[in-house]
Design an enzyme around this catalytic site. Structure first.
Site, PDB file in Angstrom:
ATOM      1  N   GLN A   1       0.795  -1.231   0.000  1.00 26.60           N
ATOM      2  CA  GLN A   1       0.000   0.000   0.000  1.00 26.60           C
ATOM      3  C   GLN A   1       0.823   1.274   0.000  1.00 26.60           C
ATOM      4  OE1 GLN A   1      -3.774   0.178   2.388  1.00 26.60           O
ATOM      5  NE2 GLN A   1      -2.599   1.671   3.534  1.00 26.60           N
TER       6      GLN A   1
ATOM      7  N   GLU B   1      -3.632   9.417  -0.663  1.00 28.16           N
ATOM      8  CA  GLU B   1      -2.894  10.090   0.403  1.00 28.16           C
ATOM      9  C   GLU B   1      -1.802  10.989  -0.147  1.00 28.16           C
ATOM     10  OE1 GLU B   1      -1.671   7.285   3.383  1.00 28.16           O
ATOM     11  OE2 GLU B   1      -3.735   6.716   3.813  1.00 28.16           O
TER      12      GLU B   1
ATOM     13  N   ASP C   1       4.088   0.204   4.474  1.00 29.17           N
ATOM     14  CA  ASP C   1       2.785  -0.321   4.920  1.00 29.17           C
ATOM     15  C   ASP C   1       2.377  -1.353   3.882  1.00 29.17           C
ATOM     16  OD1 ASP C   1       0.338  -0.981   5.873  1.00 29.17           O
ATOM     17  OD2 ASP C   1      -0.550   1.015   5.755  1.00 29.17           O
TER      18      ASP C   1
ATOM     19  N   LYS D   1      -5.512   4.914  15.172  1.00 31.81           N
ATOM     20  CA  LYS D   1      -6.456   5.634  14.323  1.00 31.81           C
ATOM     21  C   LYS D   1      -7.731   5.843  15.130  1.00 31.81           C
ATOM     22  CE  LYS D   1      -5.143   3.660   9.794  1.00 31.81           C
ATOM     23  NZ  LYS D   1      -5.368   2.458   8.939  1.00 31.81           N
TER      24      LYS D   1
ATOM     25  N   ARG E   1      -6.442   8.610   8.097  1.00 32.29           N
ATOM     26  CA  ARG E   1      -7.028   7.613   7.216  1.00 32.29           C
ATOM     27  C   ARG E   1      -6.814   8.060   5.771  1.00 32.29           C
ATOM     28  NH1 ARG E   1      -9.668   3.442  10.007  1.00 32.29           N
ATOM     29  NH2 ARG E   1      -9.024   2.432   8.071  1.00 32.29           N
TER      30      ARG E   1
ATOM     31  N   LYS F   1       1.667   9.562  11.104  1.00 30.80           N
ATOM     32  CA  LYS F   1       1.568   9.136   9.710  1.00 30.80           C
ATOM     33  C   LYS F   1       0.298   9.760   9.128  1.00 30.80           C
ATOM     34  CE  LYS F   1       0.840   4.840   7.118  1.00 30.80           C
ATOM     35  NZ  LYS F   1      -0.069   3.689   7.230  1.00 30.80           N
TER      36      LYS F   1
HETATM   37  P1  PGA Z   1      -6.809   3.363   5.273  1.00 32.14           P
HETATM   38  O1  PGA Z   1      -5.253   3.345   5.025  1.00 32.14           O
HETATM   39  O2  PGA Z   1      -7.160   4.647   5.940  1.00 32.14           O
HETATM   40  O3  PGA Z   1      -7.378   3.231   3.896  1.00 32.14           O
HETATM   41  O4  PGA Z   1      -7.115   2.184   6.149  1.00 32.14           O
HETATM   42  C1  PGA Z   1      -4.297   3.815   5.958  1.00 32.14           C
HETATM   43  C2  PGA Z   1      -3.433   2.687   6.474  1.00 32.14           C
HETATM   44  O5  PGA Z   1      -3.611   1.520   6.111  1.00 32.14           O
HETATM   45  O6  PGA Z   1      -2.570   2.920   7.296  1.00 32.14           O
HETATM   46 ZN    ZN Z   2      -2.048   0.515   7.369  1.00 31.30          ZN
END
Ligand code: PGA
Ligand code: ZN
Length: 443
Positions: A181, A224, A261, A359, A388, A410
């Site tokens: 990712q 992002e 990640d 998160k 996110r 992050k």
């Molecule tokens: P997500 O990605 O907000 O789409 O879950 C962020 C991450 O995986 O750290």
């Molecule tokens: Zn993640």
């Protein structure tokens, strides 16, 4: 001082950085101040996260509306919290849990609950005439004291975090062909937060230049803000980032390092217990082969942090991954822990991972977020406060990371204003902390 109470709540549906509806809440203090929060939303959402309540009405926003959650704030939550002390975040969050009464916040929706929880913190700070991080730092110190953790030498903050910043995006966040990712950088040689930010911007520009030189996509960015090129394979993303570090005159591993990640839950098949790489033909491997691949990358690249190297319920694999790499690199559980203290406790017991992504919307209240932070710190698990992939101008997590001396943050890349809202907020906080602003060094 500090006698302000909740006079009322207002909620509305607004849009996030992907143009999807999300919940915004205004908490109105009895003294007239208003605190506002907007709830973020993930794409690579883990199974163990608190429930994000969506309307499911295909006639509006493709079913993604959040008017039910908005309605719960007005009809159920507002009357129940009216008159409660704004300073008593724990009592307000406990009330939210009581009103919801489900294990995964599916009745009211974690989005409704988090909007209220964070808006209350903003209103409490405003009523006191304080910056949010100052108020959050008081809550943090209270939590540490209650846990007896202050005595255990845990940093009581406020401290500027080291950013971990997305350079190349793949997975569910970009249109390229990477299975993993994010490939991120950590400017470990920086002397301060603002120095770190300048190094990051230099590397971000250099990654763009390296991609352009090689005839790869260098203009379009992922959710992002990271570049989203089509690459030969996952490893090429690491090579490009190292080349960008060198182009900046940074020594890989000393001035700047790589964080990954992997977000591997999303290419894990529970039925066959295997991980399938779409862009490496016919490549389906088991946990041990994943561990071997990651170990090989750690040996050959300046990788110091790996998030979700294995899937959210591959506990046995995580234990072996931690034995193999836990002494060398930071192993972050994101989908694995989902900011849930119960899952983190299980990980601590099993010696799975050594760090946790934090998160706020994975758990749904500020108090439970602080609980997870305290549990992590007491057990030597490094916290990384995270945004996110779906974000907004709300910058609460910047204050949270500083206030809890989390050490790392992050947010995504240094492009797109929903990301910059947080980076810029921390520039202001660093200025307010003054010359003596503490900054976390990570090695
Ligand atoms: P997500 O990605 O907000 O789409 O879950 C962020 C991450 O995986 O750290
Ligand atoms: Zn993640």
């Amino acid at each position: 001082m500090a006698t302000a109470t909740v006079q009322g709540l207002r909620a509305r549906q607004v849009l996030d950085s992907r143009g999807r509806p999300t919940v915004e809440v205004d908490a109105i203090a009895s003294t007239g101040e208003i605190g506002r929060a907007i709830v973020p939303s993930g794409a690579s959402t883990g199974r163990h996260e608190a429930l994000e309540l969506r309307d499911g009405d295909p006639k509006h926003y493709g079913g993604l509306g959040v008017l039910k959650a908005v309605g719960h704030v007005a009809a159920t939550i507002a009357p129940a919290v009216r008159g409660m002390s704004l300073d008593d975040q724990a009592a307000i969050d406990a009330k939210l849990l009581e009103l919801d009464g489900t294990p995964n916040k599916s009745r009211l929706g974690a989005n409704a609950m988090l909007g209220v929880s964070l808006a209350v913190a903003h209103a409490a700070a405003a009523a006191r005439g304080e910056e949010l991080y100052v108020h959050l730092n008081r809550l943090w110190k209270g939590r540490l004291d209650a846990a007896g953790a202050a005595a255990a030498g845990i940093d009581a903050g406020p401290t500027m975090p080291l950013p971990m910043v997305n350079m190349i995006s793949g997975g569910l966040h970009a249109g390229g062909n990477l299975d993993i990712q994010d490939v991120l950088v950590m400017p470990v040689g920086a002397e301060s937060y603002s120095h770190a930010l300048e190094m990051i911007v230099a590397m971000y520009r250099a990654v763009g230049a390296v991609l352009a030189e090689r005839g790869l996509e260098s203009a379009l960015v992922g959710d992002e803000g990271g570049y989203g090129p089509k690459l030969r394979n996952n490893e090429q993303a690491l090579e490009i980032v190292v080349d960008a570090m060198l182009a900046c005159g940074f020594e890989p591993g000393r001035d700047a390092a790589i964080a990954l990640d992997i977000a591997s839950t999303h290419f894990f098949d529970p039925a066959s217990s295997s991980y399938s790489f779409a862009n490496t033909k016919g490549s389906t491997i088991d946990s041990d082969a994943m561990i071997a691949m990651l170990s090989d990358w750690v040996d050959r690249y300046p990788v110091i942090s790996i998030e979700d190297g294995l899937a959210e319920d591959d506990w046995a694999g995580w234990e072996r991954l931690t034995v193999a790499l836990g002494g060398k690199v930071q192993l972050i559980g994101d989908d694995l822990f989902a900011t849930q203290s119960a899952r983190l406790a299980k990980g601590i017991e099993a010696k799975a991972a050594n760090a946790i992504l934090i998160k706020v919307n994975q758990v749904g209240t500020l108090s439970e977020t602080l609980d997870a932070l305290v549990l992590a710190r007491r057990n030597g698990y490094r916290p990384v406060v995270s945004a996110r992939s779906g974000e907004t101008e709300d910058a609460t997590i910047a204050d949270l990371a500083v206030a809890t001396a989390a050490g790392q943050i992050k947010i995504g890349s240094v492009a797109r204003s929903e990301r910059l809202a947080k980076y810029n907020r921390m520039i202001r906080i660093e200025e307010a902390l003054g010359e003596g602003a503490r900054f976390t060094k990570i090695r």
